[in-house]
Design a protein around this motif. Structure first.
Motif, PDB file in Angstrom:
ATOM      1  N   ARG A   1       0.832  -1.203   0.000  1.00 41.76           N
ATOM      2  CA  ARG A   1       0.000   0.000   0.000  1.00 41.76           C
ATOM      3  C   ARG A   1       0.870   1.259   0.000  1.00 41.76           C
ATOM      4  NH1 ARG A   1      -4.569   0.930   4.455  1.00 41.76           N
ATOM      5  NH2 ARG A   1      -2.933  -0.111   5.623  1.00 41.76           N
ATOM      6  N   ASP A   2       1.948   1.259   0.752  1.00 37.65           N
ATOM      7  CA  ASP A   2       2.891   2.381   0.740  1.00 37.65           C
ATOM      8  C   ASP A   2       3.503   2.558  -0.647  1.00 37.65           C
ATOM      9  OD1 ASP A   2       2.433   2.798   3.427  1.00 37.65           O
ATOM     10  OD2 ASP A   2       4.203   1.655   4.055  1.00 37.65           O
ATOM     11  N   PHE A   3       3.898   1.449  -1.238  1.00 37.79           N
ATOM     12  CA  PHE A   3       4.485   1.469  -2.581  1.00 37.79           C
ATOM     13  C   PHE A   3       3.512   2.079  -3.585  1.00 37.79           C
ATOM     14  CE2 PHE A   3       5.072  -0.655  -6.690  1.00 37.79           C
ATOM     15  CZ  PHE A   3       6.354  -0.199  -6.998  1.00 37.79           C
ATOM     16  N   CYS A   4       2.256   1.637  -3.554  1.00 39.95           N
ATOM     17  CA  CYS A   4       1.239   2.179  -4.473  1.00 39.95           C
ATOM     18  C   CYS A   4       1.015   3.670  -4.226  1.00 39.95           C
ATOM     19  CB  CYS A   4      -0.074   1.415  -4.315  1.00 39.95           C
ATOM     20  SG  CYS A   4      -0.003  -0.263  -4.951  1.00 39.95           S
TER      21      CYS A   4
ATOM     22  N   VAL B   1       1.528   6.612  -7.062  1.00 36.57           N
ATOM     23  CA  VAL B   1       0.466   7.574  -7.403  1.00 36.57           C
ATOM     24  C   VAL B   1       0.984   9.004  -7.275  1.00 36.57           C
ATOM     25  CG1 VAL B   1      -1.757   8.506  -6.643  1.00 36.57           C
ATOM     26  CG2 VAL B   1      -1.447   6.036  -6.898  1.00 36.57           C
ATOM     27  N   ILE B   2       1.723   9.295  -6.229  1.00 38.31           N
ATOM     28  CA  ILE B   2       2.280  10.642  -6.037  1.00 38.31           C
ATOM     29  C   ILE B   2       3.252  10.991  -7.163  1.00 38.31           C
ATOM     30  CG2 ILE B   2       3.794  12.025  -4.551  1.00 38.31           C
ATOM     31  CD1 ILE B   2       2.451  10.570  -2.161  1.00 38.31           C
ATOM     32  N   ILE B   3       4.118  10.075  -7.528  1.00 43.33           N
ATOM     33  CA  ILE B   3       5.095  10.322  -8.597  1.00 43.33           C
ATOM     34  C   ILE B   3       4.396  10.541  -9.930  1.00 43.33           C
ATOM     35  CG2 ILE B   3       6.934   9.229  -9.957  1.00 43.33           C
ATOM     36  CD1 ILE B   3       7.878   7.960  -7.265  1.00 43.33           C
ATOM     37  N   ILE B   4       3.397   9.717 -10.245  1.00 45.06           N
ATOM     38  CA  ILE B   4       2.656   9.868 -11.505  1.00 45.06           C
ATOM     39  C   ILE B   4       1.927  11.206 -11.542  1.00 45.06           C
ATOM     40  CG2 ILE B   4       0.693   8.968 -12.823  1.00 45.06           C
ATOM     41  CD1 ILE B   4       1.690   6.155 -12.068  1.00 45.06           C
TER      42      ILE B   4
END
Length: 113
Positions: free
Chosen positions: A16-19, A23-26
């Motif tokens: 969940r942290d990875f996702c 999302v923030i980077i995208i």
């Protein structure tokens, strides 16, 4: 006797942290593309100048109404938007600048004056 090893969950990196980071980077990359990259391509890249016609009006609950313009280039239909505050009305014509290789990246000429 075996010693118990205490595992701390605070150092775990969950899926969940990875996702969330992805999302923030995208999102950041998307805003850079829309705001900076497309404007640079329109300013310094190979562009075309076409005549567009305002097709319809969109209203939102939280924003000022926008007008949708459309133009044909190389047999395909492309669209863009402009604020209703610009003074244009439905069926008016306006000049549009578009990136020749990617006509989906376009802006009304009045934004460059």
């Amino acid at each position: 006797k075996k010693k118990k090893i205490c595992q701390s969950k605070e150092n775990e990196f969950s899926f969940r942290d990875f996702c969330g980071y992805i999302v923030i980077i995208i999102t950041i990359l998307y805003f850079l593309y829309c705001g900076i990259f497309s404007d640079l391509m329109l300013k310094y890249g190979e562009t075309i100048s076409v005549r567009a016609r305002i097709d319809c009006r969109h209203t939102g609950k939280t924003s000022y109404p926008i007008l949708i313009y459309e133009f044909f280039y190389d047999g395909a239909l492309y669209r863009g938007s402009i604020s209703e505050k610009s003074g244009f009305k439905i069926n008016d014509s306006l000049d549009v600048i578009a990136v020749k290789a990617y006509p989906t990246i376009n802006r009304p000429k009045i934004k460059f004056k």
